[in-house]
Design a protein around this motif. Structure first.
Motif, PDB file in Angstrom:
ATOM      1  N   SER A  38      11.350  80.176  12.481  1.00 44.52           N
ATOM      2  CA  SER A  38      12.180  79.465  13.447  1.00 44.52           C
ATOM      3  C   SER A  38      11.616  79.602  14.855  1.00 44.52           C
ATOM      4  O   SER A  38      11.618  80.674  15.447  1.00 44.52           O
ATOM      5  CB  SER A  38      13.604  80.032  13.414  1.00 44.52           C
ATOM      6  OG  SER A  38      14.285  79.694  14.586  1.00 44.52           O
TER       7      SER A  38
ATOM      8  N   SER B  53      14.290  80.803  17.422  1.00 41.18           N
ATOM      9  CA  SER B  53      14.506  82.250  17.445  1.00 41.18           C
ATOM     10  C   SER B  53      13.390  82.948  18.202  1.00 41.18           C
ATOM     11  O   SER B  53      13.644  83.852  18.991  1.00 41.18           O
ATOM     12  CB  SER B  53      14.582  82.798  16.016  1.00 41.18           C
ATOM     13  OG  SER B  53      15.703  82.279  15.368  1.00 41.18           O
TER      14      SER B  53
ATOM     15  N   VAL C 297      20.294  86.732  17.382  1.00 40.69           N
ATOM     16  CA  VAL C 297      19.351  86.721  16.268  1.00 40.69           C
ATOM     17  C   VAL C 297      19.614  87.961  15.414  1.00 40.69           C
ATOM     18  O   VAL C 297      20.091  88.966  15.925  1.00 40.69           O
ATOM     19  CB  VAL C 297      17.935  86.754  16.897  1.00 40.69           C
ATOM     20  CG1 VAL C 297      17.026  87.688  16.186  1.00 40.69           C
ATOM     21  CG2 VAL C 297      17.363  85.358  16.978  1.00 40.69           C
TER      22      VAL C 297
ATOM     23  N   THR D 206      15.132  89.482  11.697  1.00 38.81           N
ATOM     24  CA  THR D 206      14.243  88.433  12.176  1.00 38.81           C
ATOM     25  C   THR D 206      13.182  89.016  13.100  1.00 38.81           C
ATOM     26  O   THR D 206      12.040  88.549  13.139  1.00 38.81           O
ATOM     27  CB  THR D 206      15.060  87.349  12.899  1.00 38.81           C
ATOM     28  OG1 THR D 206      16.006  86.825  11.982  1.00 38.81           O
ATOM     29  CG2 THR D 206      14.167  86.223  13.383  1.00 38.81           C
TER      30      THR D 206
END
Lengths: 213, 213, 213, 213
Positions: free
Chosen positions: B22, B25, B56, B60
């Motif tokens: 992503s 992100s 987030v 991640t």
DNA sequence: CCATAAACGAGACGGTACGTCTTGTCTTTCT
DNA sequence: AGAAAGACAAGACGTACCGTCTCGTTTATGG
């Protein structure tokens, strides 16, 4: 005399009585701190670990020091003083044979040697790193650890000016950085290799300049 | 190069698929990391804090970076690239007016300005400190962040040698340290004040040497 | 009695000389202990806190008492004795008007009053709790604090038996529990409200039984 | 439903999500807490000790319970529920043979047995002691642990009133204390020995009163 | 009447546990 | 399969007290 600390300021803590401090514990803490930094590295050196290894209660550390870095700084200073005491009665003077280049090269070679000694390297790296991020500690480090050495350079450079080997308009406080800072940066930031040859070169370049004459 | 982690060996991890990463992100993490370092300082910047601020999940971050320093380094690199993109099509070249002293003084003045910018200062101090203690990270920093600039210095010095303004036997990789290292040390270790006057002096001393001619 | 500690056996401690004990410190410790238990509660009452409040060294407490509970028990006993001394020359006797029910009701009403006095409540709850978990202390509490009162009940019940108001086959040591235990449990364990009406009812039920006659 | 905690008040904590709670950890914590209280006693049972023995992080305890006493209370309640589940489908009813005295004597004898079971004694003493000093916990204990049993007594006494074996003007909530409180006090405060004979006597005295008929 | 020895105040010490914070992993649920 | 969310085991943080152990300083006889 016991009131000197409570006198001026902070109302928070009752200020420990340093006359009753345990010398044995202090030394044990210094040794533990230095050993751990060498063995496991600074980030993995914990106050709990130091206390455990020194056979000391955590509070005994918190009573006398404000942080891990503070402990290590004093331990390192103490290590330095110890070395001096062992070194003899005329411990720390800048050589002055009349040949500035040779004298500075000699001192820098000794510095290179020290940088390679793991007992010196681990704690001084840790302290330097801490000082980069923590300005207050950084200034303390400069004042207590570096300034004495720098003053010796300044003295030697002044003597060289008197002897006509360095231009009189040169500021020794800046000039000394040509010898010290490149070496320090290579060492601290791993920007390049360190050798006698390298420091010798630094001295030559610095004294005679980059430009042709 | 993106595959160094998934590399054939380690059977432990299934290696994340970077094509499905992503972008949103990632940018949010960069911004959160930089903002936190500026606002609360590097030691109080935590992975949890970055994740929370970036909106987030912690995983991640752990999926794509190996440490807090790693996140910050990429964030900082990204910041640099952004500045470059904004700066225009010919972003980063060392000026060459034929006057080496003037050119270097100009570049150093720009460096001084940057050192005073808090958006630059906080993360770069943090990274430098981390690199002092963590050799691997330090080498990465040098390679990715510093080397490009150093190469520009080397290029300019070579040109100066060709123009006869610097002695041909001088090693430019060492010579550039006379300009950069003293400033870097004053800044990193708080060993002295930083000013245009100071950097100008550095250039003069370095070019003409300390010894009388 | 003062020698029980110096007793022949334990070679560990030199046994303090109770004739040289500081009366002032003892009283200050009692007052500090009781005040702290009332003000901050038993669990937050610490030996260090008592010593500080009493203006006494910690060792002075450890010299004469074995635990926080021990201090509090003596302080509480002392408080009781003080009350008695203030109360006058015929301090503690169970009333005997010939009407057992009335006499017991009166005494229980006084007990209810006492239970509501915070100066009494905090320390006695604390001691009771401690005694629940620490059998040795519990037995001491019973012997020193409760038994005197219980004996008065026993005496009064025996008189009632002689007067034909209580069946002769009744064991007064059990009978008195009908008056005391329900009240004690409601108070200690917060199992129900406490009132004059309640204690009056206890007496009536106990004397005439639950079963119809 | 997950919002019930965050809903009403305290802005401090984000309220953990109980649907994701680890059942395994909870059971391990219960077992560790009960075992430690039995083995080393309540005061020496620490949260750290429970966590270590349960193979659980401390935070997992602090996340779900507010105190050591709270953990123990739930563990004890759970123990009770387990016993009930093992006991079978009609687990907990007061016997009613028509003979009130015999029924109560039987229940009290079972209570005496339970009081002598160390697995029951250690935690319930600890909780009782805690409840003496901490009113809030005390009320919770009464409501969750004692009230169910008390209600059974009340039910049985009401039945006895209907059967004409207990006077109708008697309040069963007070009457039951004649059976329970003396036993509880002897047990909790070590004021006297506990035996079947003793509890039998209590029942006889209570039913027929102390006064001659 | 002073010498001396014990109790005293103070508080540093080696420890243990506290309750909090963060790490890096794991699991659940959603997209 | 990646991501948001967050529970989990682990363990360091800095604080509070514990009970022990010096330190001088009263204090209180007893030689």
């Amino acid at each position: 005399m016991a009131a000197q600390k409570s006198a001026q300021s902070a109302p928070g803590k009752p200020a420990p009585d340093s006359t009753r401090r345990s010398e044995k514990s202090r030394r044990a803490i210094y040794e533990a701190a230095l050993a751990l930094v060498v063995e496991v590295g600074y980030p993995k050196t914990t106050i709990e670990g130091i206390a455990a290894r020194a056979g000391v209660g955590k509070q005994t550390i918190y009573r006398w020091w404000s942080s891990k870095a503070d402990v290590l700084m004093e331990a390192f200073l103490d290590l330095g003083e110890q070395s001096l005491r062992e070194a003899g009665p005329v411990p720390y003077a800048f050589p002055d044979t009349g040949d500035l280049a040779a004298d500075v090269k000699g001192v820098l070679r000794a510095t290179v040697d020290q940088m390679r000694d793991p007992r010196f390297e681990a704690p001084s790296r840790a302290l330097a790193a801490e000082g980069v991020v923590n300005e207050q500690l950084g200034r303390e480090l400069v004042a207590k650890l570096m300034q004495p050495s720098l003053d010796l350079y300044i003295g030697r450079l002044r003597a060289a000016q008197d002897a006509g080997q360095v231009r009189p308009d040169i500021d020794p406080r800046i000039a000394l950085e040509f010898f010290i800072s490149p070496l320090a940066q290579r060492w601290l930031q791993h920007t390049g290799p360190i050798s006698y040859e390298y420091t010798d070169t630094l001295v030559d370049y610095a004294l005679h300049g980059l430009a042709p004459r």
